[in-house]
Design a protein around this motif. Structure first.
Motif, mmCIF file in Angstrom:
data_model
loop_
_atom_site.group_PDB
_atom_site.id
_atom_site.type_symbol
_atom_site.label_atom_id
_atom_site.label_comp_id
_atom_site.label_asym_id
_atom_site.label_seq_id
_atom_site.Cartn_x
_atom_site.Cartn_y
_atom_site.Cartn_z
ATOM 1 N N ALA A 260 3.809 7.171 -1.961
ATOM 2 C CA ALA A 260 3.575 5.999 -1.114
ATOM 3 C C ALA A 260 2.111 5.560 -1.194
ATOM 4 O O ALA A 260 1.815 4.361 -1.269
ATOM 5 C CB ALA A 260 3.964 6.313 0.328
ATOM 6 N N LYS A 261 1.206 6.515 -1.190
ATOM 7 C CA LYS A 261 -0.216 6.172 -1.311
ATOM 8 C C LYS A 261 -0.505 5.521 -2.659
ATOM 9 O O LYS A 261 -1.275 4.550 -2.749
ATOM 10 C CB LYS A 261 -1.073 7.427 -1.132
ATOM 11 C CG LYS A 261 -1.070 7.965 0.289
ATOM 12 C CD LYS A 261 -1.833 9.285 0.380
ATOM 13 C CE LYS A 261 -1.747 9.862 1.778
ATOM 14 N NZ LYS A 261 -2.385 11.203 1.867
ATOM 15 N N HIS A 262 0.110 6.044 -3.700
ATOM 16 C CA HIS A 262 -0.085 5.482 -5.041
ATOM 17 C C HIS A 262 0.472 4.064 -5.103
ATOM 18 O O HIS A 262 -0.194 3.149 -5.616
ATOM 19 C CB HIS A 262 0.608 6.373 -6.070
ATOM 20 C CG HIS A 262 0.398 5.942 -7.487
ATOM 21 N ND1 HIS A 262 -0.849 5.787 -8.053
ATOM 22 C CD2 HIS A 262 1.299 5.610 -8.463
ATOM 23 C CE1 HIS A 262 -0.726 5.394 -9.302
ATOM 24 N NE2 HIS A 262 0.572 5.271 -9.581
ATOM 25 N N LEU A 263 1.667 3.871 -4.569
ATOM 26 C CA LEU A 263 2.265 2.542 -4.539
ATOM 27 C C LEU A 263 1.397 1.582 -3.743
ATOM 28 O O LEU A 263 1.165 0.432 -4.155
ATOM 29 C CB LEU A 263 3.675 2.616 -3.942
ATOM 30 C CG LEU A 263 4.414 1.292 -3.759
ATOM 31 C CD1 LEU A 263 4.584 0.556 -5.079
ATOM 32 C CD2 LEU A 263 5.781 1.545 -3.102
ATOM 33 N N GLY A 264 0.901 2.039 -2.604
ATOM 34 C CA GLY A 264 0.051 1.190 -1.781
ATOM 35 C C GLY A 264 -1.214 0.764 -2.503
ATOM 36 O O GLY A 264 -1.640 -0.395 -2.406
ATOM 37 N N SER A 265 -1.816 1.686 -3.251
ATOM 38 C CA SER A 265 -3.044 1.339 -3.976
ATOM 39 C C SER A 265 -2.761 0.327 -5.073
ATOM 40 O O SER A 265 -3.574 -0.575 -5.331
ATOM 41 C CB SER A 265 -3.686 2.599 -4.563
ATOM 42 O OG SER A 265 -2.884 3.150 -5.597
ATOM 43 N N LEU A 266 -1.616 0.431 -5.732
ATOM 44 C CA LEU A 266 -1.245 -0.524 -6.777
ATOM 45 C C LEU A 266 -0.962 -1.902 -6.186
ATOM 46 O O LEU A 266 -1.379 -2.930 -6.735
ATOM 47 C CB LEU A 266 -0.020 -0.018 -7.536
ATOM 48 C CG LEU A 266 -0.207 1.271 -8.343
ATOM 49 C CD1 LEU A 266 1.131 1.740 -8.899
ATOM 50 C CD2 LEU A 266 -1.210 1.067 -9.467
ATOM 51 N N ASP A 271 -3.353 -9.923 -6.148
ATOM 52 C CA ASP A 271 -3.870 -11.075 -5.405
ATOM 53 C C ASP A 271 -2.818 -11.583 -4.422
ATOM 54 O O ASP A 271 -1.654 -11.769 -4.779
ATOM 55 C CB ASP A 271 -4.238 -12.211 -6.362
ATOM 56 C CG ASP A 271 -5.504 -11.914 -7.162
ATOM 57 O OD1 ASP A 271 -6.257 -11.013 -6.750
ATOM 58 O OD2 ASP A 271 -5.712 -12.578 -8.206
ATOM 59 N N GLY A 272 -3.260 -11.765 -3.167
ATOM 60 C CA GLY A 272 -2.367 -12.298 -2.147
ATOM 61 C C GLY A 272 -1.523 -11.271 -1.443
ATOM 62 O O GLY A 272 -0.768 -11.610 -0.527
ATOM 63 N N VAL A 273 -1.627 -9.999 -1.838
ATOM 64 C CA VAL A 273 -0.890 -8.918 -1.179
ATOM 65 C C VAL A 273 -1.880 -8.077 -0.383
ATOM 66 O O VAL A 273 -2.899 -7.636 -0.917
ATOM 67 C CB VAL A 273 -0.138 -8.041 -2.197
ATOM 68 C CG1 VAL A 273 0.497 -6.833 -1.504
ATOM 69 C CG2 VAL A 273 0.939 -8.869 -2.907
ATOM 70 N N HIS A 274 -1.576 -7.864 0.883
ATOM 71 C CA HIS A 274 -2.506 -7.173 1.786
ATOM 72 C C HIS A 274 -1.812 -5.946 2.376
ATOM 73 O O HIS A 274 -0.918 -6.064 3.226
ATOM 74 C CB HIS A 274 -2.962 -8.116 2.897
ATOM 75 C CG HIS A 274 -3.426 -9.458 2.376
ATOM 76 N ND1 HIS A 274 -4.640 -9.622 1.736
ATOM 77 C CD2 HIS A 274 -2.815 -10.675 2.374
ATOM 78 C CE1 HIS A 274 -4.773 -10.896 1.370
ATOM 79 N NE2 HIS A 274 -3.675 -11.547 1.738
ATOM 80 N N VAL A 275 -2.197 -4.785 1.919
ATOM 81 C CA VAL A 275 -1.567 -3.521 2.299
ATOM 82 C C VAL A 275 -2.257 -2.937 3.529
ATOM 83 O O VAL A 275 -3.488 -2.934 3.624
ATOM 84 C CB VAL A 275 -1.626 -2.519 1.133
ATOM 85 C CG1 VAL A 275 -1.079 -1.158 1.560
ATOM 86 C CG2 VAL A 275 -0.847 -3.058 -0.067
ATOM 87 N N PHE A 276 -1.470 -2.434 4.472
ATOM 88 C CA PHE A 276 -2.011 -1.727 5.635
ATOM 89 C C PHE A 276 -2.252 -0.272 5.219
ATOM 90 O O PHE A 276 -1.459 0.624 5.515
ATOM 91 C CB PHE A 276 -1.036 -1.812 6.808
ATOM 92 C CG PHE A 276 -0.852 -3.208 7.341
ATOM 93 C CD1 PHE A 276 -1.753 -3.756 8.246
ATOM 94 C CD2 PHE A 276 0.224 -3.987 6.926
ATOM 95 C CE1 PHE A 276 -1.589 -5.044 8.729
ATOM 96 C CE2 PHE A 276 0.402 -5.274 7.404
ATOM 97 C CZ PHE A 276 -0.507 -5.809 8.311
ATOM 98 N N ALA A 277 -3.365 -0.049 4.531
ATOM 99 C CA ALA A 277 -3.643 1.262 3.948
ATOM 100 C C ALA A 277 -3.756 2.353 5.006
ATOM 101 O O ALA A 277 -3.388 3.509 4.765
ATOM 102 C CB ALA A 277 -4.922 1.204 3.115
#
Length: 345
Positions: A260-266, A271-277
């Motif tokens: 999940a962390k790896h997917l979130g970092s990718l 551009d235009g995608v904002h992840v709640f890390a």
């Protein structure tokens, strides 16, 4: 077509060991109390969760409903996080089945303020106010956040000091333990009277959850399960998979968290995608996207056409969930597709 399915960790398929255990299970009739495999699961679950007794139920929602029916009387009030699963995603069963109301303390992603919890706890001395007899915690929380152990302890002690019981919605209990670096989930369950744990999410069983607690409460919950139509006959076929889930699957849950962390970092590099890390604490990735309504509406179908199952925008956010059926390569392929979709006009 072989799909990558990121809709939820509920889509996990049973392992071969589970299928073999189900095929060879010795079963009886659970309503008559003579299904040995189901009894083995309940005994092992009680031990694993640090409680006197346990009850096998068909789902986490049924387990929570049984807990509310066992703990409360009609007209009571339950103190709970406003965005918990019970409050938002169980079709109002707390009111329809248990006949209770909810009271919301100050809370952030399941971490409730103990002082606010105390302010919500009322007894039945005031005839104008519903008595608050139960506090419900959820760990891991539906937001993907994990409640710190110290907060669980503080809320538990606050509730008990006011004479209220505590139920833990631990649908993803083993995810929470892994995120906190805890090998024995009893470190979490010591801060609740009853706990519900799903076997059918990250633990990969095909069906079922367990509810554990004191013998008298589990007896009342067993009666509640009967009222809800949850009495099973040869339930041992399902319990056999549940035993494998509890014994063998918790150790691999950190792999889902890392994916999940790896997917979130990718995704965050698109551009235009904002992840709640900060909320990637278990197996869930939440993000928003700068897409107009039309593009957002096309997203699930477009991804499906390209071999990935995802949910659409819910509450202004998108969610992807890693699990036993999702590899590191699947995460990378998914992120590449999201990048492609985002770049299209």
């Amino acid at each position: 077509m072989q799909y990558i399915d990121l809709r939820s960790d509920t889509v996990t398929q049973p392992t071969q060991a589970m299928r073999d255990a189900m095929a060879n299970a010795v079963v009886g009739d659970d309503v008559f109390g003579d299904d040995p495999t189901l009894q083995d699961l309940e005994a092992y679950a009680a031990e694993r969760l640090g409680k006197e007794a346990a009850l096998f139920v068909t789902s986490g929602m049924q387990g929570n409903a049984c807990a509310l029916l066992a703990h409360t009387r009609r007209g009571d009030c339950v103190v709970i996080d406003p965005h918990s699963h019970i409050a938002e995603h169980e079709a109002g069963s707390y009111g329809q089945l248990a006949g209770v109301s909810l009271r919301f303390p100050k809370s952030t992603d399941g971490t409730m303020d103990p002082a606010s919890v105390r302010a919500c706890l009322t007894d039945d001395s005031d005839l104008q106010v519903a008595p608050a007899t139960l506090v419900v915690m959820e760990n891991a929380h539906s937001s993907g956040a994990v409640v710190p152990l110290e907060n669980m302890r503080a809320v538990y002690e606050t509730a008990h000091a006011a004479g209220a019981a505590v139920h833990l919605d631990g649908a993803r209990l083993f995810n929470a333990a892994a995120a906190l670096g805890i090998s024995d989930v009893c470190e979490l369950t010591q801060y609740c009277d009853t706990v519900m744990c799903c076997l059918s999410k990250g633990l990969c069983a095909p069906v079922g959850s367990v509810l554990a607690g004191p013998k008298d409460l589990i007896w009342r919950a067993r009666r509640a399960r009967r009222i809800l139509g949850g009495g099973m006959r040869q339930g041992g076929f399902l319990a056999a998979a549940g035993l494998v889930a509890l014994r063998d699957m918790p150790a691999r849950i950190p792999e889902d968290h890392e994916n999940a962390k790896h997917l979130g970092s990718l995704l965050s590099a698109i551009d235009g995608v904002h992840v709640f890390a900060d909320r990637i604490q278990i197996d869930m990735v939440f993000f928003t996207a700068d897409w107009d309504a039309g593009k957002a509406a096309r997203y699930p179908a477009w991804m499906l056409e390209h071999g990935v199952k995802v949910t659409g925008c819910m509450g202004g956010e998108y969610r992807m969930v890693c699990h036993y059926g999702v590899s590191r390569a699947d995460c990378e392929a998914t992120a590449a597709l999201v990048r492609q979709f985002a770049a299209e006009g």
